[in-house]
Design an enzyme around this catalytic site. Structure first.
Site, short mmCIF file in Angstrom:
data_model
loop_
_atom_site.label_atom_id
_atom_site.label_comp_id
_atom_site.label_asym_id
_atom_site.label_seq_id
_atom_site.Cartn_x
_atom_site.Cartn_y
_atom_site.Cartn_z
N GLU A 70 42.97 -32.86 69.29
CA GLU A 70 41.76 -33.01 70.10
C GLU A 70 41.88 -34.20 71.04
O GLU A 70 41.56 -34.11 72.23
CB GLU A 70 40.54 -33.18 69.18
CG GLU A 70 39.25 -33.53 69.89
CD GLU A 70 38.44 -34.59 69.15
OE1 GLU A 70 38.01 -35.56 69.81
OE2 GLU A 70 38.23 -34.44 67.94
N HIS A 71 42.35 -35.32 70.52
CA HIS A 71 42.54 -36.52 71.36
C HIS A 71 43.53 -36.25 72.49
O HIS A 71 43.29 -36.60 73.65
CB HIS A 71 43.06 -37.68 70.50
CG HIS A 71 41.98 -38.45 69.82
ND1 HIS A 71 41.85 -39.81 69.94
CD2 HIS A 71 40.97 -38.05 69.00
CE1 HIS A 71 40.81 -40.22 69.23
NE2 HIS A 71 40.27 -39.17 68.63
#
Length: 427
Positions: A70-71
């Site tokens: 996600e990051h």
């Protein structure tokens, strides 16, 4: 594109499953100035063992990789995507849960461009060995920060007391050691397996024209090439009915001890009607007994076992569920004993008809109020869609529940073997 009218709440949802496999839901609200979009994949922290797309052997990836991914999707070779959204007047964010990863924005202008940006950045991964190594330091600091937060440690400690094998007992972000093992190739493996449009949902709500919006999304997707959709083979360890630990104890620098009692609500795979009935009744029972108007709350307060930090929460996912009751208390042992006594007493109780009808009205009122929030509607709609439930049909389902349904649920609800405790005491 099909549409469905919900006369009881005066809403219309537009829906289409695109050739790419992407499921799109559109909720136009012309009276609103804001538009909110969420692009979600059915992939979360518990999906650590699976067969990669195009392969035949089961693998297990390092803990925390869904959150790490996600990051990393926001970072491209030449820029940070947050900057793109900022220039277009949008506020963007993302989150990873145990079962989902979602990317989102809200904006009042440049809606079409922001929708394109949302779709494009999620569907165009860029990972390099150098950027992956850099991110390990950033996420490592985040993990250490949460390690020092008593509230988060109390939550995770409760889940560790409840679940023995399911990865719900592992922090969503992983550990410093586990993320150190993540490689660029690991990220691409997870991305290629779980980020296929056929495993994803796009929900847009707010001020837009649905026909124009679906045309924009279709055009965007048709310009891209996607691999052939395959069934994702996930592997979850078998979980026993009983809790992993009757008591899980931590020492931290707290001025007042924290104590939580957890209920292992479910380890069965639930979908459709079975899921929604349990979901609703689970929530109603917790509210009935532990809200400020509840009998159990009053007893705890009168015995001075709780203060303003007292809370309860309940959550049901497709293959697990839990409820948590807790807060700060000067007497964690006494608090634990009292909560267990109260919970076990429900096996011989019957809820009066008028009380259950009141709780149904309260639940419906909460749902209607929550529908004022585009963010809440979008998140809840995707959550329930994943398990085969239409979020906008919850109100008729609640109305159709009887007090006999509630009392049967109550008889089967609590078992001492499914109660776990987490205590955080001063060092």
């Amino acid at each position: 594109m099909s549409n469905k009218d919900y006369r009881h709440i005066k809403e219309t949802i537009y829906h289409e499953k695109l050739d790419s496999g992407l499921t799109v839901f559109l909720l136009p609200r012309p009276a609103m100035s804001k538009t909110y979009a969420i692009f979600s994949t059915n992939y979360g922290a518990i999906d650590r063992s699976f067969v990669p797309i195009g392969e035949t052997e089961l693998i297990t990836v390092p803990d925390g990789i869904a959150h790490f991914l996600e990051h990393k999707l926001f970072e491209k070779e030449d820029r940070d995507v947050f900057t793109d959204f900022g220039k277009q007047g949008a506020s963007a964010n993302a989150y990873t849960s145990f079962t989902k990863t979602a990317y989102l924005f809200s904006a009042t202008t440049n809606i079409d461009q922001n929708v394109k940006t949302l779709l494009d950045f999620v569907q165009d991964p860029y990972f390099s060995e150098a950027s992956v190594e850099k991110e390990k330091g950033i996420i490592g600091q985040e993990i250490k920060m949460y390690d020092d937060q008593p509230d988060w440690q109390s939550f995770m400690g409760t889940l560790r007391s409840l679940f023995k094998n399911l990865p719900v007992n592992i922090d969503i972000a992983g550990t410093v050691d586990s993320i150190a093992e993540i490689t660029k190739d690991d990220l691409y493996t997870c991305y290629n397996t779980f980020y296929h449009p056929g495993n994803m949902t796009l929900f847009i709500a707010g001020n837009f024209d649905p026909e124009q919006m679906i045309s924009l999304v279709k055009e965007n997707q048709q310009a891209k090439e996607f691999a052939k959709l395959e069934d994702i083979q996930r592997d979850y360890p078998k979980e026993p009915e009983e809790v992993a630990h009757k008591e899980y104890k931590l020492t931290m620098p707290v001025s007042v001890p924290k104590c939580t009692v957890g209920i292992k609500e479910s380890i069965q795979e639930l979908e459709g009607e079975d899921f929604i009935r349990k979901d609703i009744l689970q929530d109603i029972m917790m509210t009935y007994f532990f809200s400020k108007s509840g009998q159990f709350y009053d007893e705890l307060y009168q015995e001075k076992l709780i203060d303003s930090s007292f809370y309860f929460e309940t959550n049901l996912e497709k293959n697990f569920g839990y409820s948590i009751i807790g807060g700060n208390t000067d007497n964690p042992d006494q608090f634990t004993a009292k909560i267990k006594e109260l919970l076990l007493s429900t096996k011989t109780m019957e809820i009066p008809t008028e009380d259950f009808e009141r709780m149904k009205r309260k639940k419906i009122g909460q749902l209607l109020r929550s529908m004022n929030s585009l963010e809440n509607i979008a998140g809840k709609y995707i959550h329930y869609h994943t398990v085969g439930v239409d979020f906008f049909e919850l109100i008729p389902t609640i109305q159709n529940l009887s007090v006999e349904d509630a009392n049967q649920y109550l008889q089967d609800w609590i078992d001492e073997e499914r109660l776990g405790v987490c205590k955080i005491v001063a060092e």
